[in-house]
Design a protein around this motif. Structure first.
Motif, short mmCIF file in Angstrom:
data_model
loop_
_atom_site.label_atom_id
_atom_site.label_comp_id
_atom_site.label_asym_id
_atom_site.label_seq_id
_atom_site.Cartn_x
_atom_site.Cartn_y
_atom_site.Cartn_z
N THR A 180 -98.94 -44.31 29.17
CA THR A 180 -99.31 -43.52 28.16
C THR A 180 -100.31 -42.11 29.00
OG1 THR A 180 -101.65 -44.73 27.74
CG2 THR A 180 -99.35 -45.12 26.32
N ASN A 181 -100.59 -41.39 28.07
CA ASN A 181 -101.58 -39.99 28.73
C ASN A 181 -102.83 -40.99 29.56
OD1 ASN A 181 -103.66 -38.30 28.93
ND2 ASN A 181 -102.80 -37.32 26.94
N TYR A 209 -86.17 -41.27 18.32
CA TYR A 209 -87.61 -42.05 18.37
C TYR A 209 -87.20 -43.35 18.80
CZ TYR A 209 -90.65 -38.82 15.90
OH TYR A 209 -91.45 -37.74 15.74
N VAL A 265 -92.51 -43.91 18.64
CA VAL A 265 -92.69 -42.73 19.33
C VAL A 265 -91.58 -41.93 19.66
CG1 VAL A 265 -94.90 -43.79 20.39
CG2 VAL A 265 -92.81 -43.87 21.50
N ARG A 266 -91.89 -40.59 19.87
CA ARG A 266 -90.73 -39.70 20.19
C ARG A 266 -90.30 -40.27 21.72
NH1 ARG A 266 -92.11 -33.75 19.03
NH2 ARG A 266 -90.68 -33.64 21.02
N ASP A 302 -88.83 -38.51 24.14
CA ASP A 302 -89.15 -37.42 25.27
C ASP A 302 -90.62 -37.34 25.57
OD1 ASP A 302 -89.65 -36.51 22.80
OD2 ASP A 302 -89.54 -34.33 23.37
N GLN A 303 -91.62 -37.76 24.46
CA GLN A 303 -93.00 -37.43 24.81
C GLN A 303 -93.15 -38.91 25.50
OE1 GLN A 303 -94.86 -37.22 20.97
NE2 GLN A 303 -94.68 -35.01 20.99
N ASP A 331 -92.43 -38.30 29.22
CA ASP A 331 -93.30 -37.30 29.92
C ASP A 331 -94.63 -37.80 29.84
OD1 ASP A 331 -90.83 -35.81 30.18
OD2 ASP A 331 -91.33 -34.53 28.51
N ARG A 359 -96.76 -38.27 27.49
CA ARG A 359 -97.50 -37.30 26.36
C ARG A 359 -97.97 -38.30 25.29
NH1 ARG A 359 -94.47 -33.20 24.15
NH2 ARG A 359 -92.65 -33.79 25.35
N ILE A 360 -97.76 -39.67 25.28
CA ILE A 360 -98.13 -40.80 24.46
C ILE A 360 -99.64 -40.99 24.61
CG2 ILE A 360 -97.72 -42.67 23.30
CD1 ILE A 360 -95.73 -40.76 22.65
#
Length: 260
Positions: free
Chosen positions: A22-23, A42, A55-56, A58-59, A62, A64-65
């Motif tokens: 995650t982020n 998702y 969650v998505r 693609d996020q 990358d 961005r979660i």
């Protein structure tokens, strides 16, 4: 761009079992894909080996979660999973501000220096989750009215002050500020009553609309307490009459018990 790269940007069941992070600014928690999601693009992940969230892809890929269970407020409060938002049109929502300020009053040392009456006050575990608090708040009558505030004192015991669904209600600001318990003076052990060392008498004073009104001096502490309670009750009755039409019967009955 090759077909393989295009497919890698989209979720497919071949990604089940893959792990991501995650982020990093919010703890860098590990995520493992365990299933597809309810919407196209998702997927369902096991977060921090404890929580299942959707969650998505693609996020997720990358990084961005964000972990909705990461304790971002005073190392106590976390956002949770639900419909309530923290921001709207680039501004914090009112309910999110109320929630964060509540937690800061109870758990932030700097805030408690300014507001020492909150030392020892707690927030129930259920409300550490913003989504739970927000759901309770929006269901309360008058939750959209700016002149109404959350109160914890009316239904809390004197021994245990806590913000919780059982101990909190919304009150008009004027009424809430009036019934907020004043700090007990060290000389008397009772709010509104102080010992005047020079004159050797007990003084009774009451706070009304941020003003201290002197009620008199007494040789006996018990008489000063009686005078304080009598004056406080007189003004409380005026406020109950003023707001009776918009307060619940339960709240009115509890208000009558405050200074009896």
């Amino acid at each position: 761009m090759s077909k393989e790269i295009i497919m890698e940007k989209k979720y497919s069941r071949s990604h089940i079992g893959k792990e991501y992070v995650t982020n990093k600014n919010l703890g860098a928690y590990n995520c493992r894909i365990i299933d597809g999601g309810s919407k196209l693009g998702y997927c369902t992940v096991l977060l921090d080996t404890k929580y299942t969230i959707e969650v998505r892809y693609d996020q997720l890929k990358d990084g961005r979660i964000k972990n909705p269970y990461h304790k971002t407020v005073c190392n106590i409060g976390y956002f949770g999973v639900g419909a309530h938002k923290a921001n709207k049109q680039n501004k914090s929502t009112r309910v999110y501000n109320i929630w964060t300020n509540m937690l800061k009053r109870c758990y932030d040392p700097e805030t408690q220096v300014k507001h020492p009456t909150y030392v020892g006050v707690s927030v129930c575990k259920e409300w550490h989750n913003f989504q739970n608090f927000a759901e309770w708040y929006v269901q309360q009558p008058h939750s959209n009215e700016l002149e109404w505030e959350i109160d914890k004192d009316l239904f809390s015991s004197k021994e245990l002050k806590q913000y919780s669904p059982k101990t909190c209600c919304l009150l008009p600001k004027e009424l809430n500020r009036f019934i907020s318990y004043e700090r007990a003076d060290s000389s008397s052990g009772y709010p509104g009553v102080t010992w005047h060392k020079r004159d050797k008498v007990w003084q009774a004073r009451v706070s009304l609309q941020n003003k201290r009104i002197h009620l008199g001096c007494f040789t006996e502490k018990s008489k000063a307490i009686v005078e304080y309670k009598k004056e406080k009750m007189r003004h409380l009755i005026d406020l109950i009459i003023k707001y009776k039409r918009v307060l619940s019967t339960n709240t009115v009955e509890q208000l009558k018990q405050v200074f009896m």
